[in-house]
Design a protein around this motif. Sequence first.
Motif, PDB file in Angstrom:
ATOM      1  N   PRO A 217       0.827  -1.213   0.000  1.00  0.00           N
ATOM      2  CA  PRO A 217       0.000   0.000   0.000  1.00  0.00           C
ATOM      3  C   PRO A 217       0.865   1.268   0.000  1.00  0.00           C
ATOM      4  CG  PRO A 217      -0.791  -1.577   1.623  1.00  0.00           C
ATOM      5  CD  PRO A 217       0.543  -2.070   1.164  1.00  0.00           C
ATOM      6  N   GLN A 218       0.475   2.247  -0.790  1.00  0.00           N
ATOM      7  CA  GLN A 218       1.217   3.506  -0.861  1.00  0.00           C
ATOM      8  C   GLN A 218       1.274   4.193   0.496  1.00  0.00           C
ATOM      9  OE1 GLN A 218       2.841   4.953  -3.739  1.00  0.00           O
ATOM     10  NE2 GLN A 218       3.697   6.134  -2.041  1.00  0.00           N
ATOM     11  N   GLU A 219       0.181   4.072   1.264  1.00  0.00           N
ATOM     12  CA  GLU A 219       0.126   4.708   2.584  1.00  0.00           C
ATOM     13  C   GLU A 219       1.215   4.171   3.511  1.00  0.00           C
ATOM     14  OE1 GLU A 219      -2.331   3.201   1.024  1.00  0.00           O
ATOM     15  OE2 GLU A 219      -4.244   4.260   1.211  1.00  0.00           O
ATOM     16  N   THR A 220       1.492   2.869   3.386  1.00  0.00           N
ATOM     17  CA  THR A 220       2.540   2.251   4.215  1.00  0.00           C
ATOM     18  C   THR A 220       3.908   2.793   3.835  1.00  0.00           C
ATOM     19  OG1 THR A 220       1.230   0.226   4.405  1.00  0.00           O
ATOM     20  CG2 THR A 220       3.575   0.060   4.922  1.00  0.00           C
ATOM     21  N   MET A 221       4.125   2.978   2.531  1.00  0.00           N
ATOM     22  CA  MET A 221       5.410   3.494   2.046  1.00  0.00           C
ATOM     23  C   MET A 221       5.596   4.961   2.426  1.00  0.00           C
ATOM     24  SD  MET A 221       8.009   2.252   0.406  1.00  0.00           S
ATOM     25  CE  MET A 221       9.326   3.251   1.087  1.00  0.00           C
ATOM     26  N   ASP A 222       4.510   5.709   2.464  1.00  0.00           N
ATOM     27  CA  ASP A 222       4.599   7.147   2.742  1.00  0.00           C
ATOM     28  C   ASP A 222       4.892   7.461   4.208  1.00  0.00           C
ATOM     29  OD1 ASP A 222       4.112   7.735   0.115  1.00  0.00           O
ATOM     30  OD2 ASP A 222       1.955   8.083   0.389  1.00  0.00           O
ATOM     31  N   PHE A 223       4.341   6.656   5.120  1.00  0.00           N
ATOM     32  CA  PHE A 223       4.483   6.997   6.542  1.00  0.00           C
ATOM     33  C   PHE A 223       5.096   5.895   7.399  1.00  0.00           C
ATOM     34  CE2 PHE A 223       2.469   6.877  10.845  1.00  0.00           C
ATOM     35  CZ  PHE A 223       3.179   7.945  11.403  1.00  0.00           C
ATOM     36  N   SER A 224       4.545   4.698   7.347  1.00  0.00           N
ATOM     37  CA  SER A 224       4.932   3.650   8.292  1.00  0.00           C
ATOM     38  C   SER A 224       6.372   3.177   8.130  1.00  0.00           C
ATOM     39  CB  SER A 224       3.975   2.454   8.175  1.00  0.00           C
ATOM     40  OG  SER A 224       2.655   2.851   8.459  1.00  0.00           O
ATOM     41  N   ILE A 225       6.826   2.954   6.882  1.00  0.00           N
ATOM     42  CA  ILE A 225       8.192   2.468   6.679  1.00  0.00           C
ATOM     43  C   ILE A 225       9.227   3.528   7.052  1.00  0.00           C
ATOM     44  CG2 ILE A 225       9.854   1.606   4.978  1.00  0.00           C
ATOM     45  CD1 ILE A 225       7.597   0.088   3.666  1.00  0.00           C
ATOM     46  N   PRO A 226       9.063   4.814   6.631  1.00  0.00           N
ATOM     47  CA  PRO A 226      10.005   5.838   7.106  1.00  0.00           C
ATOM     48  C   PRO A 226      10.010   5.956   8.627  1.00  0.00           C
ATOM     49  CG  PRO A 226       8.791   6.657   5.216  1.00  0.00           C
ATOM     50  CD  PRO A 226       8.144   5.356   5.611  1.00  0.00           C
ATOM     51  N   PHE A 227       8.836   5.792   9.251  1.00  0.00           N
ATOM     52  CA  PHE A 227       8.763   5.863  10.713  1.00  0.00           C
ATOM     53  C   PHE A 227       9.509   4.690  11.335  1.00  0.00           C
ATOM     54  CE2 PHE A 227       6.720   5.431  14.894  1.00  0.00           C
ATOM     55  CZ  PHE A 227       6.797   6.749  15.344  1.00  0.00           C
ATOM     56  N   MET A 228       9.439   3.510  10.702  1.00  0.00           N
ATOM     57  CA  MET A 228      10.179   2.342  11.189  1.00  0.00           C
ATOM     58  C   MET A 228      11.685   2.606  11.155  1.00  0.00           C
ATOM     59  SD  MET A 228      10.502  -1.478   9.522  1.00  0.00           S
ATOM     60  CE  MET A 228      11.745  -0.845   8.372  1.00  0.00           C
ATOM     61  N   VAL A 229      12.166   3.221  10.064  1.00  0.00           N
ATOM     62  CA  VAL A 229      13.586   3.551   9.958  1.00  0.00           C
ATOM     63  C   VAL A 229      13.961   4.545  11.055  1.00  0.00           C
ATOM     64  CG1 VAL A 229      15.369   4.607   8.506  1.00  0.00           C
ATOM     65  CG2 VAL A 229      13.647   3.107   7.472  1.00  0.00           C
ATOM     66  N   PHE A 230      13.089   5.522  11.303  1.00  0.00           N
ATOM     67  CA  PHE A 230      13.327   6.533  12.333  1.00  0.00           C
ATOM     68  C   PHE A 230      13.465   5.909  13.723  1.00  0.00           C
ATOM     69  CE2 PHE A 230      11.107   9.059  15.644  1.00  0.00           C
ATOM     70  CZ  PHE A 230      12.047  10.072  15.811  1.00  0.00           C
ATOM     71  N   VAL A 231      12.532   5.025  14.102  1.00  0.00           N
ATOM     72  CA  VAL A 231      12.587   4.438  15.444  1.00  0.00           C
ATOM     73  C   VAL A 231      13.765   3.470  15.575  1.00  0.00           C
ATOM     74  CG1 VAL A 231      10.117   4.724  15.836  1.00  0.00           C
ATOM     75  CG2 VAL A 231      10.953   2.563  14.926  1.00  0.00           C
ATOM     76  N   THR A 232      14.192   2.890  14.450  1.00  0.00           N
ATOM     77  CA  THR A 232      15.379   2.023  14.473  1.00  0.00           C
ATOM     78  C   THR A 232      16.616   2.858  14.804  1.00  0.00           C
ATOM     79  OG1 THR A 232      14.407   0.536  12.815  1.00  0.00           O
ATOM     80  CG2 THR A 232      16.786   0.387  13.154  1.00  0.00           C
ATOM     81  N   VAL A 233      16.682   4.058  14.230  1.00  0.00           N
ATOM     82  CA  VAL A 233      17.789   4.981  14.536  1.00  0.00           C
ATOM     83  C   VAL A 233      17.743   5.390  16.010  1.00  0.00           C
ATOM     84  CG1 VAL A 233      18.754   7.278  14.078  1.00  0.00           C
ATOM     85  CG2 VAL A 233      17.977   5.844  12.177  1.00  0.00           C
ATOM     86  N   ILE A 234      16.537   5.690  16.512  1.00  0.00           N
ATOM     87  CA  ILE A 234      16.370   6.060  17.929  1.00  0.00           C
ATOM     88  C   ILE A 234      16.854   4.921  18.825  1.00  0.00           C
ATOM     89  CG2 ILE A 234      14.670   6.498  19.751  1.00  0.00           C
ATOM     90  CD1 ILE A 234      15.144   8.895  17.969  1.00  0.00           C
ATOM     91  N   PHE A 235      16.502   3.689  18.475  1.00  0.00           N
ATOM     92  CA  PHE A 235      16.937   2.507  19.229  1.00  0.00           C
ATOM     93  C   PHE A 235      18.461   2.452  19.288  1.00  0.00           C
ATOM     94  CE2 PHE A 235      17.251  -2.406  19.068  1.00  0.00           C
ATOM     95  CZ  PHE A 235      17.423  -2.465  20.447  1.00  0.00           C
ATOM     96  N   GLY A 236      19.095   2.676  18.140  1.00  0.00           N
ATOM     97  CA  GLY A 236      20.558   2.654  18.093  1.00  0.00           C
ATOM     98  C   GLY A 236      21.183   3.719  18.956  1.00  0.00           C
ATOM     99  N   ILE A 237      20.619   4.928  18.925  1.00  0.00           N
ATOM    100  CA  ILE A 237      21.150   6.034  19.731  1.00  0.00           C
ATOM    101  C   ILE A 237      21.043   5.715  21.222  1.00  0.00           C
ATOM    102  CG2 ILE A 237      20.767   8.451  20.404  1.00  0.00           C
ATOM    103  CD1 ILE A 237      19.890   8.960  17.491  1.00  0.00           C
ATOM    104  N   ILE A 238      19.898   5.159  21.635  1.00  0.00           N
ATOM    105  CA  ILE A 238      19.692   4.808  23.037  1.00  0.00           C
ATOM    106  C   ILE A 238      20.700   3.753  23.491  1.00  0.00           C
ATOM    107  CG2 ILE A 238      18.096   3.641  24.629  1.00  0.00           C
ATOM    108  CD1 ILE A 238      15.796   4.983  23.205  1.00  0.00           C
ATOM    109  N   CYS A 239      21.020   2.814  22.602  1.00  0.00           N
ATOM    110  CA  CYS A 239      21.916   1.701  22.950  1.00  0.00           C
ATOM    111  C   CYS A 239      23.369   2.131  23.138  1.00  0.00           C
ATOM    112  CB  CYS A 239      21.849   0.611  21.891  1.00  0.00           C
ATOM    113  SG  CYS A 239      20.317  -0.354  21.925  1.00  0.00           S
ATOM    114  N   ILE A 240      23.724   3.336  22.699  1.00  0.00           N
ATOM    115  CA  ILE A 240      25.111   3.808  22.831  1.00  0.00           C
ATOM    116  C   ILE A 240      25.554   3.823  24.289  1.00  0.00           C
ATOM    117  CG2 ILE A 240      26.647   5.801  22.548  1.00  0.00           C
ATOM    118  CD1 ILE A 240      25.119   6.471  19.981  1.00  0.00           C
ATOM    119  N   SER A 241      24.630   4.198  25.181  1.00  0.00           N
ATOM    120  CA  SER A 241      24.959   4.277  26.608  1.00  0.00           C
ATOM    121  C   SER A 241      24.926   2.911  27.290  1.00  0.00           C
ATOM    122  CB  SER A 241      23.980   5.210  27.319  1.00  0.00           C
ATOM    123  OG  SER A 241      22.660   4.688  27.261  1.00  0.00           O
ATOM    124  N   LYS A 242      24.589   1.857  26.538  1.00  0.00           N
ATOM    125  CA  LYS A 242      24.508   0.485  27.044  1.00  0.00           C
ATOM    126  C   LYS A 242      23.462   0.315  28.143  1.00  0.00           C
ATOM    127  CE  LYS A 242      28.928  -1.378  25.670  1.00  0.00           C
ATOM    128  NZ  LYS A 242      30.035  -2.257  26.023  1.00  0.00           N
TER     129      LYS A 242
END
Length: 311
Positions: free
Chosen positions: A259-284
């Motif tokens: 679905p185009q709606e998934t590509m427009d919002f949900s997948i970019p948001f998934m990439v965003f929260v994955t980056v947030i997860f990585g940043i949080i993990c820096i402090s262990k």
Amino acid sequence: MPVFLYIAIFIVSIAVLLYASDHFVDAAERIGLAMGIPSFIIGVTIVAFGTSLPELATSIASIYSGASEVVVGNAVGSNITNILLVLGITAVVGKGIKIDYDVMNTDIPMLFGAAVLLYFSLLDLHLSTIECVLFLLALVVFLGNSFKGDGSVDESKEKTKIRPIDWGIVVVAGLFIYLGANYTIYSLTNIAESFNIPTHVIAITVVALGTSLPEVVVSINAAKKGKHAMAVGNVLGSNIFNTYAVMAIPGLMTDLKIPQETMDFSIPFMVFVTVIFGIICISKQISKWEGYMLLLFYAYFISTLLEKQIG
């Protein structure tokens, strides 16, 4: 069937998940430690893939029912749910999560790679056979690296002795986790459909939440037992499994609807929260307050998605 019966099925299914996952975590760790495998590796492989089976089963079932758009919604929605809801609740309930394994060395980069690869693969709203094969090869690389390990975790606890019954517990508990999750999805989906919610919205919210319930329960139980490494490894492994196997295997079976709606919002948001997860993990470590922040992000995701799709 009346709605109240679906609610009853939901309650029973949750109870089965709670009981089965508790025994699954204990038996899996006993087997892993007896084989010399660190808790993090157990979480990122055995536990993660075991709790991700409902995503795969649901995605394959959706193909046979002619609703292949459920596949991408299930995979992406589950990845978002795992990071924001699973880790958020686990951090709050466990009053913080200590990460005693160097996830920044290989595992987080592999998770980033999986999220970015999925994004670019679906830009044309199509997942080709070649891309599906590449996804499965990437999964093999991840597994190979995980089992290789680097011995950086201190497993100085009493070494558990493997018991034949532990293998039986893993199999039986895994089966009940699978059944509990499936009936949870069944009940939640029917409850949602009774309110006329569109299929792709159900997939990325209700079905994704239902299939992520094993990760929620297993991670919380692991954190409460002080097995923080297993809780984090569970989320990492589950997300990589969802991205590669849950997308690739159904993708080899049919041409998936994206679905185009998934590509427009949900997948970019998934990439965003994955980056947030990585940043949080820096402090262990993931603090209790960071857990609350993740839960707020999840509330934002659900509210925004429903607003966009339902109006």
